[in-house]
Design an enzyme around this catalytic site. Structure first.
Site, PDB file in Angstrom:
ATOM      1  N   SER A 177      11.352   8.286  21.813  1.00  0.00           N
ATOM      2  CA  SER A 177      11.306   8.862  20.469  1.00  0.00           C
ATOM      3  C   SER A 177      10.009   9.614  20.188  1.00  0.00           C
ATOM      4  O   SER A 177       9.757  10.656  20.756  1.00  0.00           O
ATOM      5  CB  SER A 177      11.547   7.757  19.437  1.00  0.00           C
ATOM      6  OG  SER A 177      11.557   8.285  18.141  1.00  0.00           O
ATOM      7  N   ASP A 237      13.213  12.581  19.978  1.00  0.00           N
ATOM      8  CA  ASP A 237      14.644  12.425  20.278  1.00  0.00           C
ATOM      9  C   ASP A 237      15.519  12.900  19.125  1.00  0.00           C
ATOM     10  O   ASP A 237      16.737  12.712  19.146  1.00  0.00           O
ATOM     11  CB  ASP A 237      14.975  10.980  20.667  1.00  0.00           C
ATOM     12  CG  ASP A 237      14.799  10.009  19.516  1.00  0.00           C
ATOM     13  OD1 ASP A 237      13.940  10.255  18.655  1.00  0.00           O
ATOM     14  OD2 ASP A 237      15.522   8.998  19.478  1.00  0.00           O
ATOM     15  N   ASP A 240      16.252  12.083  16.084  1.00  0.00           N
ATOM     16  CA  ASP A 240      17.054  11.317  15.128  1.00  0.00           C
ATOM     17  C   ASP A 240      16.427  11.427  13.739  1.00  0.00           C
ATOM     18  O   ASP A 240      16.987  10.958  12.762  1.00  0.00           O
ATOM     19  CB  ASP A 240      17.250   9.848  15.555  1.00  0.00           C
ATOM     20  CG  ASP A 240      15.958   9.124  15.861  1.00  0.00           C
ATOM     21  OD1 ASP A 240      14.875   9.762  15.819  1.00  0.00           O
ATOM     22  OD2 ASP A 240      16.012   7.920  16.146  1.00  0.00           O
TER      23      ASP A 240
HETATM   24 MG    MG Z   1      13.277   9.014  17.039  1.00  0.00          MG
END
Ligand code: MG
Length: 455
Positions: A96, A241, A243
């Site tokens: 991440s 990543d 998100d």
């Molecule tokens: Mg993330």
């Protein structure tokens, strides 16, 4: 013993996060699943991604699991694939927002949500016992590659917003992908929404040459500068990543995640004429203010995106999210999705005809003060219990969802035990920073006194 942290298994590549761990974790995940099941795997562009992916796949195949690689993609794109296909699980190789030397392995359940803790524990158990299933030679799993998961994900996002309305506005957007997993998808999403795109760090590069992949104000200075210089309507940034999503308004102001969360929550509830928004206890009161004002209600959870997502499913919530740029849209999928959040923000600008700075100005403003104090791990629970029993008359209400949250007329103070260090983290929110500081310091000295008494 624990292997999984709050965001899967993380570590430094070729040190604690090495090929042996990845191989055995692949075996453990494979053993946990039914023989013959299908598992999808994606990775972000980190340097160690291919090494860890190969090892995980080898472990999976040895247990009779069939593996499908879907390429370098954002975590929510893998989650979308798992949700939409017959895959029994997904594995994401990513760390991440952590620095480039880190990497991690995260498991996604068959419905596309993050694996609940109870199932992680079962996988951990198999891992530590090394009780792996070893299938005969002719039952070893097959590996194939599937292209098109990214396109399917992009279409999923576009179908969840008013694409034509956004296209008509022809927004100019500066996009910063942090050289991460969104480089292959977010530019496409914006392009298909008719945006003129000015790209920063939109080439995948696992050394993260542009900046580290946490979308913090410090890391997004170039984005702020580019928005100002180009006169763009919006700046959009993802973590590694993708998100999560963070925005910069057309004047070049960095928008904190709790403000963007409030903007989206407000619009979603307004459009639906009510509904429930799920968010952790650490989120700003601005979320509750705007949701209530528009006829909705807020349900608070413990801190953690998977916890928010599970609660949303449980109570059929309309929307959910965190203050770090993690936005969860129930009509799309029950996980944080950075590109979906970006598309939604463009839709809000298109529908309301308001600039981003105007939307920000309509959200109540609070000041957050953060501090911490030492406390031995073994007395943390007792300290909170004693503190809750000694609250001053100013305390209006307490909430024990996660740690201790004390509401007063001035705002709230949240005291949470760190999961990794012998400390309490203390957050206080009020209308001004000085009041917030005093509120936090008051509870801090209260804790210190109790620690001295019983420590
Ligand atoms: Mg993330």
């Amino acid at each position: 013993m624990r292997l999984f942290g709050t965001n899967g298994v993380r570590g430094v590549s070729n040190e604690d996060m090495n090929s042996e761990l990845a191989l055995n974790l692949g075996k453990a995940i494979g053993t946990y699943l039914e023989k013959g099941a299908k598992v999808a795997i994606a990775n972000d562009p980190r340097v160690s991604g291919e090494m860890l992916k190969s090892a995980v796949i080898s472990g999976l195949l040895s247990t009779g699991i069939n593996a499908v690689t879907i390429g370098m993609l954002p975590t929510p794109a893998l989650q979308y694939y798992v949700k939409k296909t017959d895959a029994s699980a997904g594995i994401m190789i990513t760390a991440s927002h952590n620095p480039p030397k880190f990497n991690g392995i995260k498991v996604v359940a068959g419905d596309g949500t993050e694996l609940p803790r109870s199932e992680e524990e079962e996988i951990e158990h198999i891992y530590f016992e090394e009780s792996f299933r070893n299938v005969p030679w002719n039952e070893i799993g097959r590996l194939r590659e599937e292209l098109g998961a990214g396109d399917r994900y992009i279409e999923g996002i576009l179908s969840a917003v008013d694409r034509e309305l956004i296209r008509k506005k022809a927004f100019t957007a500066v996009l910063d992908c942090a050289n991460g997993a969104s480089t292959g998808t977010s530019p496409q999403v914006l392009k298909k929404l008719g945006c003129r795109i000015i790209s920063l760090n939109c080439q995948p590069d696992g050394t993260f040459p542009g900046h580290e992949s946490e979308p913090s104000p410090d890391n997004l200075k170039d984005l702020v500068y580019a928005v100002k210089e180009t006169g763009a309507d919006i700046g959009i940034a993802h973590d590694g990543d993708a998100d999560r999503v963070i925005f910069v308004d057309e004047k070049g102001n960095y928008i904190h995640g709790d403000v963007s969360l409030s903007i989206v929550a407000k619009q979603v509830i307004k459009e639906k004429g009510g509904g429930t928004v799920v968010t952790p206890v650490s989120s700003s009161s601005s979320v509750e203010d705007v949701v209530k004002e528009n006829g909705g209600k807020v349900v608070y959870t413990r801190v953690g995106a998977p916890i928010v997502a599970r609660k949303m499913i449980e109570i059929s919530a309309t929307f959910g999210g965190e203050e770090n740029g993690g936005l969860i849209f129930s009509e799309h999928q029950y996980c944080r999705d950075g590109a979906m959040g970006a598309a939604k923000m463009l839709e809000i600008m298109a529908k309301t005809g308001k600039t981003l700075s105007r939307l920000v100005s309509e959200i109540p403003r609070y000041a957050l003060y953060k501090t911490k104090t030492a406390c031995p791990n073994n007395i943390k629970e007792k300290v909170l219990e004693l503190l809750a029993g000694r609250l001053s008359e100013e305390a209006k209400k307490i909430d024990k969802t996660d740690g201790l949250k004390i509401y007063s007329n001035k705002g709230w103070v949240l005291i949470r035990a760190s999961g990794t260090e012998p400390i309490f983290r203390i957050f206080a929110e009020s209308t001004d920073i000085e009041t917030a500081r005093l509120m936090a310091e008051k509870e801090k000295s209260g804790i210190e006194k109790i620690v001295k008494e019983i420590g």
